[in-house]
Motif scaffolding. Structure first.
Motif, PDB file in Angstrom:
ATOM      1  N   LEU A  37       0.830  -1.202   0.000  1.00 24.31           N
ATOM      2  CA  LEU A  37       0.000   0.000   0.000  1.00 24.31           C
ATOM      3  C   LEU A  37       0.869   1.259   0.000  1.00 24.31           C
ATOM      4  N   ALA A  38       1.889   1.274   0.844  1.00 23.43           N
ATOM      5  CA  ALA A  38       2.771   2.450   0.919  1.00 23.43           C
ATOM      6  C   ALA A  38       3.458   2.715  -0.418  1.00 23.43           C
ATOM      7  N   GLN A  39       3.873   1.677  -1.104  1.00 25.87           N
ATOM      8  CA  GLN A  39       4.519   1.854  -2.401  1.00 25.87           C
ATOM      9  C   GLN A  39       3.544   2.388  -3.440  1.00 25.87           C
ATOM     10  N   ILE A  40       2.320   1.886  -3.437  1.00 21.07           N
ATOM     11  CA  ILE A  40       1.308   2.375  -4.384  1.00 21.07           C
ATOM     12  C   ILE A  40       1.049   3.857  -4.145  1.00 21.07           C
ATOM     13  N   ILE A  41       0.927   4.239  -2.883  1.00 20.79           N
ATOM     14  CA  ILE A  41       0.702   5.647  -2.542  1.00 20.79           C
ATOM     15  C   ILE A  41       1.866   6.501  -3.041  1.00 20.79           C
ATOM     16  N   ARG A  42       3.078   6.032  -2.819  1.00 17.26           N
ATOM     17  CA  ARG A  42       4.260   6.806  -3.228  1.00 17.26           C
ATOM     18  C   ARG A  42       4.348   6.934  -4.744  1.00 17.26           C
ATOM     19  N   LEU A  46      -1.224   9.570  -5.016  1.00 14.87           N
ATOM     20  CA  LEU A  46      -2.606   9.752  -4.582  1.00 14.87           C
ATOM     21  C   LEU A  46      -2.645   9.711  -3.061  1.00 14.87           C
ATOM     22  N   SER A  47      -3.729  10.215  -2.489  1.00 15.60           N
ATOM     23  CA  SER A  47      -3.864  10.154  -1.032  1.00 15.60           C
ATOM     24  C   SER A  47      -4.102   8.704  -0.606  1.00 15.60           C
ATOM     25  N   ARG A  48      -3.800   8.438   0.656  1.00 18.96           N
ATOM     26  CA  ARG A  48      -3.991   7.091   1.211  1.00 18.96           C
ATOM     27  C   ARG A  48      -5.453   6.660   1.064  1.00 18.96           C
ATOM     28  N   GLU A  49      -6.360   7.577   1.372  1.00 22.32           N
ATOM     29  CA  GLU A  49      -7.797   7.278   1.288  1.00 22.32           C
ATOM     30  C   GLU A  49      -8.205   6.918  -0.145  1.00 22.32           C
ATOM     31  N   ASN A  50      -7.720   7.682  -1.122  1.00 16.07           N
ATOM     32  CA  ASN A  50      -8.050   7.394  -2.523  1.00 16.07           C
ATOM     33  C   ASN A  50      -7.513   6.039  -2.959  1.00 16.07           C
ATOM     34  N   VAL A  51      -6.287   5.723  -2.568  1.00 19.59           N
ATOM     35  CA  VAL A  51      -5.700   4.435  -2.949  1.00 19.59           C
ATOM     36  C   VAL A  51      -6.474   3.292  -2.309  1.00 19.59           C
ATOM     37  N   ILE A  52      -6.809   3.432  -1.047  1.00 21.47           N
ATOM     38  CA  ILE A  52      -7.572   2.379  -0.359  1.00 21.47           C
ATOM     39  C   ILE A  52      -8.929   2.182  -1.030  1.00 21.47           C
ATOM     40  N   ASN A  53      -9.620   3.269  -1.354  1.00 15.74           N
ATOM     41  CA  ASN A  53     -10.920   3.152  -2.028  1.00 15.74           C
ATOM     42  C   ASN A  53     -10.774   2.499  -3.400  1.00 15.74           C
ATOM     43  N   CYS A  54      -9.748   2.877  -4.145  1.00 12.79           N
ATOM     44  CA  CYS A  54      -9.512   2.253  -5.456  1.00 12.79           C
ATOM     45  C   CYS A  54      -9.227   0.765  -5.307  1.00 12.79           C
ATOM     46  N   LEU A  55      -8.405   0.415  -4.336  1.00  9.45           N
ATOM     47  CA  LEU A  55      -8.099  -1.004  -4.121  1.00  9.45           C
ATOM     48  C   LEU A  55      -9.354  -1.784  -3.741  1.00  9.45           C
ATOM     49  N   THR A  83       0.944  -6.865   3.688  1.00 10.03           N
ATOM     50  CA  THR A  83      -0.017  -7.108   2.613  1.00 10.03           C
ATOM     51  C   THR A  83       0.505  -6.482   1.330  1.00 10.03           C
ATOM     52  N   GLN A  84       0.449  -7.254   0.254  1.00 12.12           N
ATOM     53  CA  GLN A  84       0.856  -6.762  -1.050  1.00 12.12           C
ATOM     54  C   GLN A  84      -0.308  -6.903  -2.023  1.00 12.12           C
ATOM     55  N   TYR A  85      -0.244  -6.120  -3.091  1.00  9.90           N
ATOM     56  CA  TYR A  85      -1.318  -6.082  -4.070  1.00  9.90           C
ATOM     57  C   TYR A  85      -0.755  -6.387  -5.449  1.00  9.90           C
ATOM     58  N   MET A  86      -1.496  -7.207  -6.191  1.00  9.31           N
ATOM     59  CA  MET A  86      -1.054  -7.650  -7.506  1.00  9.31           C
ATOM     60  C   MET A  86      -2.187  -7.433  -8.504  1.00  9.31           C
ATOM     61  N   ALA A  87      -1.865  -6.829  -9.642  1.00 12.87           N
ATOM     62  CA  ALA A  87      -2.855  -6.615 -10.704  1.00 12.87           C
ATOM     63  C   ALA A  87      -3.125  -7.930 -11.417  1.00 12.87           C
ATOM     64  N   LEU A  88      -4.381  -8.164 -11.759  1.00 13.78           N
ATOM     65  CA  LEU A  88      -4.786  -9.367 -12.498  1.00 13.78           C
ATOM     66  C   LEU A  88      -5.130  -8.951 -13.927  1.00 13.78           C
ATOM     67  N   PHE A  89      -4.106  -8.904 -14.756  1.00 14.59           N
ATOM     68  CA  PHE A  89      -4.225  -8.391 -16.121  1.00 14.59           C
ATOM     69  C   PHE A  89      -5.312  -9.111 -16.921  1.00 14.59           C
ATOM     70  N   ASP A  90      -5.314 -10.432 -16.907  1.00 13.02           N
ATOM     71  CA  ASP A  90      -6.291 -11.189 -17.686  1.00 13.02           C
ATOM     72  C   ASP A  90      -7.719 -10.840 -17.294  1.00 13.02           C
ATOM     73  N   ASN A  91      -7.953 -10.633 -16.016  1.00 11.21           N
ATOM     74  CA  ASN A  91      -9.298 -10.285 -15.560  1.00 11.21           C
ATOM     75  C   ASN A  91      -9.708  -8.894 -16.035  1.00 11.21           C
ATOM     76  N   MET A  92      -8.738  -7.987 -16.120  1.00  2.64           N
ATOM     77  CA  MET A  92      -9.032  -6.650 -16.637  1.00  2.64           C
ATOM     78  C   MET A  92      -9.421  -6.717 -18.105  1.00  2.64           C
ATOM     79  N   ILE A  93      -8.720  -7.519 -18.865  1.00  7.16           N
ATOM     80  CA  ILE A  93      -8.993  -7.651 -20.296  1.00  7.16           C
ATOM     81  C   ILE A  93     -10.358  -8.303 -20.529  1.00  7.16           C
ATOM     82  N   HIS A  94     -10.774  -9.181 -19.635  1.00  3.11           N
ATOM     83  CA  HIS A  94     -12.094  -9.815 -19.772  1.00  3.11           C
ATOM     84  C   HIS A  94     -13.230  -8.802 -19.671  1.00  3.11           C
ATOM     85  N   LYS A  95     -12.969  -7.635 -19.121  1.00  2.63           N
ATOM     86  CA  LYS A  95     -14.004  -6.593 -19.028  1.00  2.63           C
ATOM     87  C   LYS A  95     -14.505  -6.186 -20.415  1.00  2.63           C
ATOM     88  N   MET A  96     -13.669  -6.375 -21.448  1.00  3.15           N
ATOM     89  CA  MET A  96     -14.085  -6.053 -22.820  1.00  3.15           C
ATOM     90  C   MET A  96     -15.217  -6.962 -23.287  1.00  3.15           C
TER      91      MET A  96
END
Length: 117
Positions: A37-42, A46-55, A83-96
């Motif tokens: 989370l700290a790395q994403i914010i840096r 974005l603000s901590r609150e915005n990053v948490i809401n986006c996550l 806690t670490q966060y990982m993007a799920l690229f394939d799931n994002m592409i399925h949105k199409m």
């Protein structure tokens, strides 16, 4: 490894569905890999609150996955869980595919389905 064009497509899809802030978080994760989370914010500035809401949105929509790891500590100290966060690229592409899916369901069931997820 996701290509530069794949990242652009995925962030466009996320932006059109969930907004620019969520797409910024996704772009950060896709281009930099698994982050805390700290790395994403840096990196996103974005603000901590915005990053948490986006996550929260992205995890709920199965575009990001959270997991915890135990960090090594010195002898005698309690283990530290991060806690670490990982993007799920394939799931994002399925949105199409969602609009086509809704069209097929509507035609098969003879319903006028009008909602967006």
């Amino acid at each position: 490894m996701v290509s530069q064009y794949g990242i652009k497509l995925a962030t466009y899809l996320i932006s059109s569905s969930y907004g620019d802030l969520c797409s910024k978080v996704c772009e950060c994760l896709l281009s930099r890999g698994t982050l805390t989370l700290a790395q994403i914010i840096r990196f996103t500035e974005l603000s901590r609150e915005n990053v948490i809401n986006c996550l929260r949105v992205l995890i709920h929509q199965n575009c990001v996955q959270a997991f915890s790891i135990q960090q090594e500590v010195e002898f005698g100290e309690a283990p530290k869980i991060v806690t670490q966060y990982m993007a799920l690229f394939d799931n994002m592409i399925h949105k199409m595919r969602f609009p086509k899916f809704m069209q097929i369901v509507s035609e098969e069931l003879g319903l006028d389905v009008r909602f967006c997820c």
